[in-house]
Design a protein around this motif. Structure first.
Motif, PDB file in Angstrom:
ATOM      1  N   ALA A 128      11.905  10.169 -23.552  1.00 26.58           N
ATOM      2  CA  ALA A 128      13.099  10.923 -23.773  1.00 26.58           C
ATOM      3  C   ALA A 128      14.636  10.363 -24.394  1.00 26.58           C
ATOM      4  O   ALA A 128      14.271  11.859 -25.016  1.00 26.58           O
ATOM      5  CB  ALA A 128      13.631  10.973 -22.364  1.00 26.58           C
ATOM      6  N   LYS A 129      14.883   9.556 -24.411  1.00 26.39           N
ATOM      7  CA  LYS A 129      16.169   9.491 -25.418  1.00 26.39           C
ATOM      8  C   LYS A 129      15.544   9.478 -26.349  1.00 26.39           C
ATOM      9  O   LYS A 129      17.052  10.044 -27.129  1.00 26.39           O
ATOM     10  CB  LYS A 129      16.289   8.044 -25.287  1.00 26.39           C
ATOM     11  N   LEU A 132      14.693  13.760 -26.849  1.00 23.80           N
ATOM     12  CA  LEU A 132      15.271  15.351 -27.249  1.00 23.80           C
ATOM     13  C   LEU A 132      16.546  15.098 -27.913  1.00 23.80           C
ATOM     14  O   LEU A 132      16.287  17.033 -27.928  1.00 23.80           O
ATOM     15  CB  LEU A 132      16.450  14.599 -25.868  1.00 23.80           C
ATOM     16  N   LEU A 136      16.244  19.471 -28.915  1.00 21.91           N
ATOM     17  CA  LEU A 136      17.943  20.069 -28.858  1.00 21.91           C
ATOM     18  C   LEU A 136      17.873  20.806 -30.189  1.00 21.91           C
ATOM     19  O   LEU A 136      18.737  22.412 -30.488  1.00 21.91           O
ATOM     20  CB  LEU A 136      18.369  19.318 -28.253  1.00 21.91           C
ATOM     21  N   ILE A 175      16.735  14.114 -15.804  1.00 22.14           N
ATOM     22  CA  ILE A 175      17.120  14.865 -17.345  1.00 22.14           C
ATOM     23  C   ILE A 175      17.062  17.176 -17.722  1.00 22.14           C
ATOM     24  O   ILE A 175      18.042  17.371 -18.132  1.00 22.14           O
ATOM     25  CB  ILE A 175      15.691  14.510 -18.338  1.00 22.14           C
ATOM     26  N   TYR A 179      19.684  18.779 -19.364  1.00 17.40           N
ATOM     27  CA  TYR A 179      19.603  19.365 -20.892  1.00 17.40           C
ATOM     28  C   TYR A 179      19.140  20.280 -20.606  1.00 17.40           C
ATOM     29  O   TYR A 179      18.354  21.787 -20.918  1.00 17.40           O
ATOM     30  CB  TYR A 179      18.695  18.515 -20.846  1.00 17.40           C
ATOM     31  N   ILE A 184      15.608  22.652 -22.281  1.00 17.36           N
ATOM     32  CA  ILE A 184      15.258  21.483 -21.679  1.00 17.36           C
ATOM     33  C   ILE A 184      14.413  21.491 -20.814  1.00 17.36           C
ATOM     34  O   ILE A 184      15.252  21.432 -19.472  1.00 17.36           O
ATOM     35  CB  ILE A 184      15.460  19.768 -22.237  1.00 17.36           C
ATOM     36  N   CYS A 186      12.038  19.493 -17.929  1.00 15.00           N
ATOM     37  CA  CYS A 186      11.979  18.707 -17.373  1.00 15.00           C
ATOM     38  C   CYS A 186      11.159  18.188 -15.905  1.00 15.00           C
ATOM     39  O   CYS A 186      11.332  18.593 -15.154  1.00 15.00           O
ATOM     40  CB  CYS A 186      12.315  16.750 -17.826  1.00 15.00           C
TER      41      CYS A 186
END
Length: 269
Positions: A128-129, A132, A136, A175, A179, A184, A186
């Motif tokens: 995810a880090k 993302l 975005l 998350i 976001y 986003i 999740c």
């Protein structure tokens, strides 16, 4: 039959060399996604890709250890470079090697817990880090993380696994909250007992009978059952679903624990 629900989307799926991850890769490719098939097992990833290509789909294999952040960064960059961006992330990588050692908390081995958490939880954090920022830049994306029914209804063993899967739920909701306003989504799929190559050796015949007894369904789950739920969460139809835990357990969590005993007393088998 495919309805093209993911046409034009690029997807990265971890743990896709077998089991639920492989089934998800197959179905996503049939639905039009271009798929990066990631797995620690290079041969397993290659086999999934070959199957997808034989059916006319688009896929590329990548061998990576999701517990290693540097490898995850390389994996995400590969996906973006290969398909021009990243729209969908699906996390199914899980460490099955620690099952015999994952015992009661009072006898916990720190190394076992680290091995379990580093793949099942931190693997989701790392993917995810690094995914993302790319999502975005594209104006949004969909992430689905695999938890488990065990994440909130633990068994009498495997506390490290239960803890990791509970953490996946907390991470996913975080998350979604952080976001969601930026496009986003999740969500979580939480399977119950699933019959797959990764689980075949985990249960004895007697234990499998007990699992079947606790189904509010005529059979145990299959990888495709979870993959189809994941397809819905990644599809446009789920555009307003965020931070949700979709349980795929054949109704196992839907009733009080004494129901199977009542069935036996009533002679229902």
């Amino acid at each position: 039959m495919s309805s093209g629900r993911l046409t034009g989307r690029s997807a990265l799926i971890t743990g896709a060399g077998s089991g639920i991850g492989a089934a998800t890769a197959d179905i996503f490719a049939r639905e039009g996604a271009r798929v990066v098939v990631a797995d620690l097992d290079k041969a397993g990833a290659a086999a999934t890709v070959e199957r997808i290509r034989d059916e006319g789909g688009v896929a590329e294999p990548y061998a990576a250890d999701v517990s290693d952040e540097a490898e995850v960064e390389g994996l995400v960059e590969f996906a973006v470079r290969t398909f021009g961006g990243l729209d969908v992330l699906q996390n199914y990588a899980s460490n099955r090697t620690v099952v015999p050692e994952d015992v009661a908390v009072a006898g916990a081995d720190a190394a076992v817990w680290t091995r379990q958490l580093s793949v099942d939880l931190m693997g989701c954090v790392f993917t995810a880090k690094h995914a993302l920022p790319h999502m975005l830049r594209r104006g949004g994306g969909s992430i689905t993380n695999a938890s488990s029914l065990v994440g909130w209804l633990p068994l009498e063993s495997r506390p490290a696994y239960a803890t990791a899967k509970a953490g996946v739920i907390g991470l996913s909701k975080s998350i979604a909250v952080e976001y969601g306003r930026q496009g986003i989504r999740c969500n979580v799929v939480a399977p119950g007992p699933i019959v797959s190559p990764g689980t075949e050796g985990m249960y004895t015949a007697e234990q499998t009978e007990v699992l079947a007894e606790h189904m509010a369904a005529p059979r145990l789950g299959r990888p495709d059952d979870v993959a189809l739920a994941a397809l819905f969460l990644a599809s446009p139809e789920a555009a307003f679903i965020n931070g949700h835990v979709l349980v795929v357990d054949g109704g196992m969590s839907a009733y009080a624990p004494m129901v199977p005993s009542f069935r036996r007393l009533a002679g229902e088998g």
